[in-house]
Design a protein around this motif. Structure first.
Motif, PDB file in Angstrom:
ATOM      1  N   TYR A 107       0.640  -1.482  -0.220  1.00 20.50           N
ATOM      2  CA  TYR A 107       0.471  -0.182  -0.042  1.00 20.50           C
ATOM      3  C   TYR A 107       0.791   1.374   0.334  1.00 20.50           C
ATOM      4  O   TYR A 107       0.531   1.906  -0.528  1.00 20.50           O
ATOM      5  CB  TYR A 107      -1.282  -0.424   1.145  1.00 20.50           C
ATOM      6  CG  TYR A 107      -1.669  -0.797   1.223  1.00 20.50           C
ATOM      7  CD1 TYR A 107      -3.493  -1.172   0.661  1.00 20.50           C
ATOM      8  CD2 TYR A 107      -2.187  -2.513   1.529  1.00 20.50           C
ATOM      9  CE1 TYR A 107      -3.785  -2.273   0.037  1.00 20.50           C
ATOM     10  CE2 TYR A 107      -3.082  -3.185   2.010  1.00 20.50           C
ATOM     11  CZ  TYR A 107      -3.874  -3.185   0.858  1.00 20.50           C
ATOM     12  OH  TYR A 107      -4.859  -3.396   0.966  1.00 20.50           O
ATOM     13  N   ILE A 108       2.116   1.346   0.798  1.00 21.77           N
ATOM     14  CA  ILE A 108       2.381   2.292   0.970  1.00 21.77           C
ATOM     15  C   ILE A 108       3.777   2.867  -0.242  1.00 21.77           C
ATOM     16  O   ILE A 108       4.006   4.166  -0.564  1.00 21.77           O
ATOM     17  CB  ILE A 108       4.080   2.004   2.258  1.00 21.77           C
ATOM     18  CG1 ILE A 108       3.090   2.009   3.146  1.00 21.77           C
ATOM     19  CG2 ILE A 108       5.377   3.396   1.619  1.00 21.77           C
ATOM     20  CD1 ILE A 108       4.169   1.929   4.200  1.00 21.77           C
ATOM     21  N   ALA A 109       3.905   1.872  -0.950  1.00 21.33           N
ATOM     22  CA  ALA A 109       4.511   1.561  -2.769  1.00 21.33           C
ATOM     23  C   ALA A 109       3.222   2.567  -3.568  1.00 21.33           C
ATOM     24  O   ALA A 109       3.423   3.332  -4.282  1.00 21.33           O
ATOM     25  CB  ALA A 109       4.799  -0.021  -3.102  1.00 21.33           C
ATOM     26  N   ILE A 110       2.431   1.795  -3.666  1.00 21.79           N
ATOM     27  CA  ILE A 110       0.819   2.578  -4.452  1.00 21.79           C
ATOM     28  C   ILE A 110       1.305   4.173  -4.106  1.00 21.79           C
ATOM     29  O   ILE A 110       0.693   4.543  -5.108  1.00 21.79           O
ATOM     30  CB  ILE A 110      -0.473   1.585  -4.173  1.00 21.79           C
ATOM     31  CG1 ILE A 110       0.378   0.088  -4.249  1.00 21.79           C
ATOM     32  CG2 ILE A 110      -1.408   2.512  -5.281  1.00 21.79           C
ATOM     33  CD1 ILE A 110      -1.246  -1.455  -4.360  1.00 21.79           C
ATOM     34  N   ILE A 111       0.590   4.083  -2.671  1.00 21.43           N
ATOM     35  CA  ILE A 111       0.093   5.862  -2.548  1.00 21.43           C
ATOM     36  C   ILE A 111       1.793   6.391  -3.450  1.00 21.43           C
ATOM     37  O   ILE A 111       2.011   7.280  -3.402  1.00 21.43           O
ATOM     38  CB  ILE A 111       0.421   5.557  -1.121  1.00 21.43           C
ATOM     39  CG1 ILE A 111      -0.767   5.169  -1.032  1.00 21.43           C
ATOM     40  CG2 ILE A 111       0.614   7.731  -0.630  1.00 21.43           C
ATOM     41  CD1 ILE A 111      -1.168   5.251   0.361  1.00 21.43           C
ATOM     42  N   GLY A 112       2.921   6.060  -3.267  1.00 20.84           N
ATOM     43  CA  GLY A 112       4.144   6.642  -3.207  1.00 20.84           C
ATOM     44  C   GLY A 112       4.217   7.256  -5.048  1.00 20.84           C
ATOM     45  O   GLY A 112       4.419   8.025  -5.566  1.00 20.84           O
ATOM     46  N   GLY A 113       3.913   5.762  -5.907  1.00 23.11           N
ATOM     47  CA  GLY A 113       4.202   6.152  -7.058  1.00 23.11           C
ATOM     48  C   GLY A 113       2.573   6.876  -7.507  1.00 23.11           C
ATOM     49  O   GLY A 113       2.978   7.821  -7.930  1.00 23.11           O
ATOM     50  N   ILE A 114       1.577   6.848  -6.436  1.00 24.09           N
ATOM     51  CA  ILE A 114       0.022   8.065  -7.147  1.00 24.09           C
ATOM     52  C   ILE A 114       1.212   9.435  -7.145  1.00 24.09           C
ATOM     53  O   ILE A 114       0.411  10.476  -7.518  1.00 24.09           O
ATOM     54  CB  ILE A 114      -0.763   7.607  -6.200  1.00 24.09           C
ATOM     55  CG1 ILE A 114      -1.557   5.853  -6.565  1.00 24.09           C
ATOM     56  CG2 ILE A 114      -2.080   9.169  -6.785  1.00 24.09           C
ATOM     57  CD1 ILE A 114      -2.251   5.985  -5.603  1.00 24.09           C
ATOM     58  N   ILE A 115       1.533   9.878  -6.358  1.00 27.61           N
ATOM     59  CA  ILE A 115       2.074  11.010  -5.803  1.00 27.61           C
ATOM     60  C   ILE A 115       3.106  11.850  -6.667  1.00 27.61           C
ATOM     61  O   ILE A 115       3.295  12.489  -6.605  1.00 27.61           O
ATOM     62  CB  ILE A 115       2.767  11.133  -4.401  1.00 27.61           C
ATOM     63  CG1 ILE A 115       1.908  11.077  -2.730  1.00 27.61           C
ATOM     64  CG2 ILE A 115       3.431  12.363  -3.369  1.00 27.61           C
ATOM     65  CD1 ILE A 115       2.192  10.593  -1.584  1.00 27.61           C
ATOM     66  N   PHE A 116       4.370  10.661  -6.478  1.00 26.22           N
ATOM     67  CA  PHE A 116       4.759  10.939  -7.686  1.00 26.22           C
ATOM     68  C   PHE A 116       4.849  11.305  -8.986  1.00 26.22           C
ATOM     69  O   PHE A 116       4.900  11.945  -9.467  1.00 26.22           O
ATOM     70  CB  PHE A 116       5.893   9.667  -8.355  1.00 26.22           C
ATOM     71  CG  PHE A 116       7.133  10.022  -8.941  1.00 26.22           C
ATOM     72  CD1 PHE A 116       8.151  10.277  -8.725  1.00 26.22           C
ATOM     73  CD2 PHE A 116       7.253   9.116 -10.192  1.00 26.22           C
ATOM     74  CE1 PHE A 116       9.495  10.868  -9.106  1.00 26.22           C
ATOM     75  CE2 PHE A 116       7.776   9.010 -10.646  1.00 26.22           C
ATOM     76  CZ  PHE A 116       9.113  10.061 -10.541  1.00 26.22           C
ATOM     77  N   ALA A 117       4.002  10.551  -9.354  1.00 27.51           N
ATOM     78  CA  ALA A 117       2.661  10.615 -11.073  1.00 27.51           C
ATOM     79  C   ALA A 117       2.876  11.607 -11.255  1.00 27.51           C
ATOM     80  O   ALA A 117       2.182  12.407 -12.030  1.00 27.51           O
ATOM     81  CB  ALA A 117       1.819   9.609 -11.568  1.00 27.51           C
ATOM     82  N   VAL A 118       1.780  12.223 -10.091  1.00 26.74           N
ATOM     83  CA  VAL A 118       0.331  13.579  -9.644  1.00 26.74           C
ATOM     84  C   VAL A 118       1.822  14.840  -9.836  1.00 26.74           C
ATOM     85  O   VAL A 118       1.222  16.307 -10.781  1.00 26.74           O
ATOM     86  CB  VAL A 118       0.548  13.736  -7.801  1.00 26.74           C
ATOM     87  CG1 VAL A 118      -0.647  15.266  -7.689  1.00 26.74           C
ATOM     88  CG2 VAL A 118      -1.243  12.862  -8.159  1.00 26.74           C
ATOM     89  N   VAL A 119       3.444  14.650  -9.332  1.00 23.49           N
ATOM     90  CA  VAL A 119       3.722  15.724  -9.285  1.00 23.49           C
ATOM     91  C   VAL A 119       4.751  15.343 -10.628  1.00 23.49           C
ATOM     92  O   VAL A 119       4.916  16.813 -10.950  1.00 23.49           O
ATOM     93  CB  VAL A 119       5.877  15.522  -8.112  1.00 23.49           C
ATOM     94  CG1 VAL A 119       6.456  16.489  -8.507  1.00 23.49           C
ATOM     95  CG2 VAL A 119       4.665  15.916  -6.603  1.00 23.49           C
ATOM     96  N   VAL A 120       4.973  14.195 -11.267  1.00 21.86           N
ATOM     97  CA  VAL A 120       5.897  15.227 -12.124  1.00 21.86           C
ATOM     98  C   VAL A 120       4.630  15.153 -13.574  1.00 21.86           C
ATOM     99  O   VAL A 120       4.840  16.151 -14.744  1.00 21.86           O
ATOM    100  CB  VAL A 120       5.686  13.977 -13.146  1.00 21.86           C
ATOM    101  CG1 VAL A 120       6.086  13.312 -14.467  1.00 21.86           C
ATOM    102  CG2 VAL A 120       7.092  12.669 -12.042  1.00 21.86           C
ATOM    103  N   CYS A 121       2.891  15.307 -13.023  1.00 20.10           N
ATOM    104  CA  CYS A 121       2.199  15.616 -14.345  1.00 20.10           C
ATOM    105  C   CYS A 121       2.028  16.872 -13.889  1.00 20.10           C
ATOM    106  O   CYS A 121       1.941  17.943 -14.940  1.00 20.10           O
ATOM    107  CB  CYS A 121       0.683  15.407 -14.306  1.00 20.10           C
ATOM    108  SG  CYS A 121       0.879  13.355 -14.481  1.00 20.10           S
ATOM    109  N   CYS A 122       2.428  18.302 -12.698  1.00 26.86           N
ATOM    110  CA  CYS A 122       1.990  18.937 -13.002  1.00 26.86           C
ATOM    111  C   CYS A 122       3.770  19.840 -13.059  1.00 26.86           C
ATOM    112  O   CYS A 122       3.540  20.610 -14.301  1.00 26.86           O
ATOM    113  CB  CYS A 122       2.479  19.613 -11.287  1.00 26.86           C
ATOM    114  SG  CYS A 122       0.490  19.070  -9.917  1.00 26.86           S
ATOM    115  N   CYS A 123       4.435  19.343 -12.865  1.00 24.90           N
ATOM    116  CA  CYS A 123       5.507  20.129 -14.031  1.00 24.90           C
ATOM    117  C   CYS A 123       5.253  19.519 -15.068  1.00 24.90           C
ATOM    118  O   CYS A 123       5.979  20.979 -15.805  1.00 24.90           O
ATOM    119  CB  CYS A 123       7.078  19.092 -12.629  1.00 24.90           C
ATOM    120  SG  CYS A 123       7.415  18.995 -11.614  1.00 24.90           S
TER     121      CYS A 123
END
Length: 444
Positions: free
Chosen positions: A306-322
């Motif tokens: 679960y931690i890995a999935i949440i971290g992946g989602i946060i990373f994807a959102v940051v990359v999209c915003c940039c």
């Protein structure tokens, strides 16, 4: 000459010549014949031949001069041969002459050269025998007993009704079991071995994999018989008898005898283990391995997943915003570059209504060469007036090297000068023209 050769050979044997130092190690197939070296055959050899078994036992006399002490030993001039070798013939052969001590000459090893055949319990087996076969012998596996005759051509009906049948040149055995495992010898009338096979009968194997509270049917071996079934729980050594001679002997009500096997309903975790089926003679017919598992639990992910999935989602959102921000900046920058040249290319026209101070024009100002000042009184309009270049029409775009000044015969005072950009040197061939028109300066 021949007499001299004979005397020389006998002398070598009697007096410990070179032949006394001969020693041979031989490996022979079961049922074959062992031929002794020529130096140990009559009439060259006139002593004793002994044999010492490999598995232990006393030494025994095999041949005394030219007389055989074993019925399988065939002696002739220049030849001594031991026929129909068996495992009992493994050992050492030694010779002696007169009262001399025996010395070893041959070490014999019997090698199994039989054709290996395999069958499962309850199956049938058939073999095509050689045409010269007069009788068939059988010796059980791991047995040192003498072979017994299964079939004899002189009395073909002797085994009628048994499981062994000779049909023409085919030996057939029905419903084989472990008692049929052994060696089969096919011999000629003079006892010469024609062929030899080794038959091994193995039990059948089954494997069941089930879950708790399910129904399990353990099938019997392939043919009808009264079975004795034992059960050994997984991880244990001692077994428990469930069925004996076809009768159920356990008190467990979950176990029932069915036409095709044993039923366990419902299955429990304690039913994991090994079931063995044996016939009335005790031959092992079948081994069944049963594995029972608990009911499967719902699948739960590990917390780290679960931690890995949440971290992946946060990373994807940051990359999209940039990425979105970078694209927006690039689009706005490109728009500024598109409009900048068009603005710079258009000539700047300034209309000043302020009154310029009277007096001479500074030397560094550009004086129009074709400006005309009229002394006659004129009437000027309060609105600014700019005459198009080149006479009539609109305002044409300035061209490179053009004068930027127009000669106008209309009597008026018009001050026109070239504006010099602050960032460029004072040159007369600038491509940009600034025209200032002011009615306030028409003081003449």
């Amino acid at each position: 000459m021949l007499l001299l050769l004979y005397v020389t050979t006998v002398s070598c044997v009697l007096f410990g010549g070179s032949s006394a130092s001969e020693f041979f190690e031989k490996s022979m197939c079961y049922g074959r014949s062992l031929r002794l070296p020529f130096s140990f055959t009559p009439p060259l050899f006139n002593g004793q031949l002994y044999f010492t078994p490999k598995k232990g036992g006393s030494r025994k006399l095999v041949m005394d001069k030219d007389e055989a002490k074993d019925p399988r030993l065939q002696i002739s001039i220049g030849s001594v041969e031991l026929t129909d070798l068996t495992e009992r013939d493994e050992g050492t052969f030694s010779v002696s002459v007169g009262d001399a001590m025996p010395y070893d000459v041959i070490k014999l090893e019997i090698v199994e050269c039989a054709y290996k055949m395999y069958r499962n319990y309850g199956k049938s087996y058939s073999y095509t025998v050689p045409r010269q076969t007069e009788f068939v012998e059988f010796t059980p596996l791991h047995s040192e007993d003498l072979p017994r005759v299964l079939w004899n051509r002189t009395d073909p009906e002797a085994n009628k009704g048994s499981r062994w049948q000779m049909k023409g040149f085919i030996l057939a055995i029905k419903n084989v079991n472990q008692a049929d495992s052994g060696y089969y010898n096919f011999r000629k009338k003079d006892n010469t071995l024609l062929s030899r096979i080794r038959l091994t009968v193995k039990e059948n194997n089954r494997h069941y994999h089930t879950n708790v509270n399910e129904r399990l049917l353990i099938q019997n071996p392939s043919f009808d018989a009264t079975w004795t079934v034992t059960f050994t729980p997984a991880g244990e050594v001692e077994n428990n008898t469930l069925m004996e001679a076809g009768n159920l002997v356990t008190d467990d009500r979950r176990i029932q005898i069915m036409p095709k096997g044993i039923e366990i309903n419902p299955v429990n975790i304690i039913d994991s283990g090994t079931f063995e089926f044996r016939d009335q003679q005790g031959h092992l017919a079948q081994i069944v391995i049963v594995e029972v598992e608990d009911e499967p639990l719902p699948y739960v992910l590990h917390p780290y997943v679960y931690i890995a999935i949440i971290g992946g989602i946060i990373f994807a959102v940051v990359v999209c915003c940039c990425c979105v921000k970078k694209c927006c900046c690039r689009n706005s920058s490109s728009k500024r570059h598109e409009f900048a040249p068009e603005t710079a290319a258009a000539p700047a026209v300034y209309y000043h209504d302020l009154i310029q101070p009277a007096g001479p024009v500074p030397d560094n100002s550009y004086q129009p060469m074709n400006s005309l000042v009229s002394g006659e009184p004129t009437t000027t309009s309060l609105e600014p007036s700019v005459e198009p270049l080149g006479g009539q029409g609109g305002y044409p775009s300035p061209t490179f090297g053009s004068d930027c000044h127009s000669s106008d015969p209309v009597p008026r005072f018009e001050l026109k000068r070239q504006s010099i950009p602050s960032a460029l040197p004072l040159v007369s061939d600038s491509t940009f023209c600034d025209v200032y028109t002011s009615d306030k300066l028409n003081f003449l």
